[in-house]
Scaffold this active site. Structure first.
Site, PDB file in Angstrom:
ATOM      1  N   CYS A 150      40.481  40.143  39.480  1.00 35.88           N
ATOM      2  CA  CYS A 150      39.962  39.478  38.147  1.00 35.88           C
ATOM      3  C   CYS A 150      38.460  39.247  38.084  1.00 35.88           C
ATOM      4  O   CYS A 150      37.874  38.623  37.554  1.00 35.88           O
ATOM      5  CB  CYS A 150      40.708  38.234  38.190  1.00 35.88           C
ATOM      6  SG  CYS A 150      42.424  38.018  37.898  1.00 35.88           S
ATOM      7  N   ASP A 154      31.398  37.777  52.528  1.00 36.18           N
ATOM      8  CA  ASP A 154      30.235  37.985  51.563  1.00 36.18           C
ATOM      9  C   ASP A 154      29.204  38.257  52.499  1.00 36.18           C
ATOM     10  O   ASP A 154      28.990  37.644  53.676  1.00 36.18           O
ATOM     11  CB  ASP A 154      30.333  36.752  51.006  1.00 36.18           C
ATOM     12  CG  ASP A 154      29.243  36.681  49.631  1.00 36.18           C
ATOM     13  OD1 ASP A 154      28.056  36.944  50.061  1.00 36.18           O
ATOM     14  OD2 ASP A 154      29.640  36.620  48.693  1.00 36.18           O
ATOM     15  N   HIS A 203      42.043  41.507  30.461  1.00 36.66           N
ATOM     16  CA  HIS A 203      40.790  40.615  30.656  1.00 36.66           C
ATOM     17  C   HIS A 203      40.902  39.164  30.229  1.00 36.66           C
ATOM     18  O   HIS A 203      40.076  38.792  29.251  1.00 36.66           O
ATOM     19  CB  HIS A 203      39.484  41.389  30.091  1.00 36.66           C
ATOM     20  CG  HIS A 203      38.293  41.090  30.898  1.00 36.66           C
ATOM     21  ND1 HIS A 203      37.444  42.041  30.945  1.00 36.66           N
ATOM     22  CD2 HIS A 203      37.867  40.024  31.136  1.00 36.66           C
ATOM     23  CE1 HIS A 203      36.235  41.625  31.540  1.00 36.66           C
ATOM     24  NE2 HIS A 203      36.706  40.391  31.742  1.00 36.66           N
ATOM     25  N   GLU A 243      37.707  49.393  29.377  1.00 29.03           N
ATOM     26  CA  GLU A 243      38.457  48.614  28.334  1.00 29.03           C
ATOM     27  C   GLU A 243      38.004  48.731  26.777  1.00 29.03           C
ATOM     28  O   GLU A 243      36.884  49.131  26.678  1.00 29.03           O
ATOM     29  CB  GLU A 243      38.072  47.178  28.765  1.00 29.03           C
ATOM     30  CG  GLU A 243      38.400  46.666  30.135  1.00 29.03           C
ATOM     31  CD  GLU A 243      38.162  45.363  30.729  1.00 29.03           C
ATOM     32  OE1 GLU A 243      37.638  44.593  29.701  1.00 29.03           O
ATOM     33  OE2 GLU A 243      38.368  44.941  31.984  1.00 29.03           O
ATOM     34  N   ASP A 252      43.501  42.067  36.190  1.00 27.86           N
ATOM     35  CA  ASP A 252      42.804  41.680  34.867  1.00 27.86           C
ATOM     36  C   ASP A 252      41.509  42.377  34.080  1.00 27.86           C
ATOM     37  O   ASP A 252      41.103  42.208  33.121  1.00 27.86           O
ATOM     38  CB  ASP A 252      42.345  39.955  35.131  1.00 27.86           C
ATOM     39  CG  ASP A 252      41.976  39.401  33.743  1.00 27.86           C
ATOM     40  OD1 ASP A 252      42.905  39.444  32.542  1.00 27.86           O
ATOM     41  OD2 ASP A 252      41.022  38.965  33.516  1.00 27.86           O
ATOM     42  N   ALA A 287      38.310  34.651  31.272  1.00 25.56           N
ATOM     43  CA  ALA A 287      37.554  33.547  30.920  1.00 25.56           C
ATOM     44  C   ALA A 287      38.375  32.952  29.429  1.00 25.56           C
ATOM     45  O   ALA A 287      37.601  32.196  28.717  1.00 25.56           O
ATOM     46  CB  ALA A 287      36.311  34.040  30.524  1.00 25.56           C
TER      47      ALA A 287
END
Length: 526
Positions: free
Chosen positions: A227, A168, A277, A258, A253, A280
């Site tokens: 994801c 990161d 997807h 989409e 995912d 969540a």
């Protein structure tokens, strides 16, 4: 006051609000009906379906707050809302655990062939040998992006006795050590990992970052999980790498577009597992985001502070009149400091000299951090969440104030530190209402922080400037301004080029490889 609740938000939100406000529920609300209804409401709650456009916002007569029951606010025109003084809130952490667990579920399902084993067994087939999997214990997991979800996945992977390498731009070793993660470069993650999971935002710099070239630098038999955001992994390249055997498996995912069409490249490929997807999509996450947003709506309508606002928090008009001219300059100073400093930033000091030291400069400091983080993240960084994002990455932010100043009435100096020996400082001021960069490290300069700037420290000898100019000309990059200053190192100068466009990567590589050029840096102001 009235609250309009759209897009099938959990009943929990209604339960929180109904005792204090009149709640009107309109699931699957057409755009034209939203436009017609909005003038009568003080608050609006949406998920992703309803588009809160500038037209809708301008039609709102009483609207004080818009709540997005989720993380992204792509469907809300935040600048238009801010211009009208409407608070926009979201739920940045409501679905973190759901997305984290789904990433782990996808990783495990892929490692043990669970979806296809279930499918074939349901058809009456018994294929134990065909679906022999691999264990996680002892394997190396590479985590690209160590925000809330990436860190959560890393912690769970450590629990599975995996070795975890994290990349990161902002993580530092102290934070990584606390959660059992080894800090590495992107190349470390790509070349050393048995499994790789992606948790970066989709930006210009991350779009397509996992392409064919990256996949073929990986260990043969690597397994990939995405994801996070569609578009980070090049879907056609992933398909080809799996079919070729370079990548043993993938669990995806999210997709570039989409919903996906029936002929999508990742469908029907042995070893690739896909879900629509669902990151969540848990009962708890939907309740969590509804609770977050409903509590924010309630606080705002009662005149209380809102912690999850994504647009600028209000300040007194008197203070705003003093500090607002510095916002753009501060962001660009942060952007420049990030571009000039290699490695993960550990500390940022913002020094204020002059009369500006007398006022509350917290929001200007936030603008510095916003510019610094936006350089490598995306437009979701704002004046409210920038401090939290910095804290999440263990970046220590401090202010220093002194009314004395030498050359200008007011000066802002941003000093960023990446390690013991890595430090850069960028200083700016205002001329009228225009921001200028007046010092980079110990070099006095005079730069308008616009477009693109190329800094070329070089040996002070004839022909160097001409060579760089020739390379730029051949590449079709126009130089709109140039200045050269001496440095503290004898026999060296600093050449600064203001450009009309970004220098292509191959051209920048050519310049940095010149014998007389050392440490060339490109600043692209966003």
């Amino acid at each position: 006051m009235k609250v309009l609740i759209a897009d099938g938000v959990s009943q929990t939100a209604v339960d929180i609000l109904k005792d204090d406000f009149e709640c009107v529920i309109k699931d699957k609300l057409p755009a034209e009906e939203l436009l017609e209804l909005i003038p009568d409401f003080d608050a609006l709650i949406v998920r992703s379906a309803s588009k809160v456009t500038a037209e809708v916002i301008n039609a709102a007569k009483k609207l004080k707050i818009i709540g997005r029951a989720g993380v992204g606010v792509d469907n809300i025109d935040v600048p238009a809302a801010t211009a009208k003084g409407i608070i926009v809130i979201n739920s940045p952490g409501g679905n973190t655990n759901a997305a984290t667990e789904h990433s782990m579920a996808m990783l495990l399902a892929m490692a043990r062939h669970i979806p296809v084993a279930n499918e074939t067994l349901q058809k009456g087939e018994w294929n134990r040998k065909q679906y022999t999997g691999v264990e996680l214990k002892g394997k190396t997991l590479g985590v690209i992006g160590m925000g809330r979800i990436g860190s959560g996945v890393a912690k769970r992977a450590v629990g599975f006795e995996m070795k975890v390498i994290g990349y990161d731009p902002y993580i530092n070793e102290e934070y990584a050590k606390d959660i059992g993660v080894e800090v590495g470069t992107l190349d470390d993650v790509i070349t050393k990992s048995d499994f790789i999971t992606v948790h970066m935002p989709l930006t210009d710099s991350t779009r397509g970052m996992i392409d064919k070239a990256a996949m073929y630098k990986m260990k043969k038999g690597v397994r990939l999980v995405n994801c996070a955001r569609g578009g980070i992994i090049v879907e056609e390249d992933l398909r080809d790498a799996v079919l070729d055997g370079q990548v043993a498996g993938a669990a995806v995912d999210v997709f570039t577009s989409e919903p996906i069409p029936a002929d999508h490249p990742l469908l029907g490929v042995k070893g690739i597992y896909v879900t629509p997807h669902l990151g969540a999509s848990t009962v708890e996450a939907q309740i969590g985001v509804a609770v977050d947003v409903a509590q924010g709506i309630k606080a705002a309508l009662n005149g209380e502070p809102v912690m999850t606002a994504v647009n600028m928090a209000p300040v007194s008009q008197q203070v705003m009149n003093v500090i607002s001219p510095y916002f753009d300059l501060a962001e660009r100073l942060g952007c420049a400091a990030r571009a000039l400093l290699d490695g993960g930033i550990k500390k940022v000091e913002v020094a204020y000299n002059g009369e500006i030291a007398d006022v509350n400069t917290k929001m200007i400091t936030t603008a510095v951090i916003k510019g610094m983080l936006t350089a490598e993240m995306d437009d979701s960084v704002n004046y409210v969440n920038a401090p939290g994002l910095a804290k999440e990455r263990n970046i220590k932010v401090s202010e220093v104030k002194d009314k004395d100043t030498e050359r200008f009435a007011n000066v802002i100096t941003v000093t960023a530190t990446a390690g013991k020996d890595k430090k850069v400082s960028v200083q700016g001021t205002l001329f009228g209402d225009k921001g200028r960069i007046v010092k980079i490290n110990d070099n006095h300069v005079d730069l308008a922080p616009r477009d693109c700037i190329l800094l070329c420290p070089h040996i002070n000898r004839p022909g160097v400037i001409g060579q760089v100019g020739s390379i730029m000309g051949a590449a079709g990059v126009n130089i709109s301004g140039m200045q050269v200053s001496t440095t503290n190192e004898e026999g060296t100068n600093l050449m600064i080029l203001t450009l009309d466009s970004e220098v292509p990567a191959d051209v920048l590589k050519l310049i940095t490889s010149m014998e007389d050029i050392f440490g060339a840096k490109m600043i692209v102001f966003k």
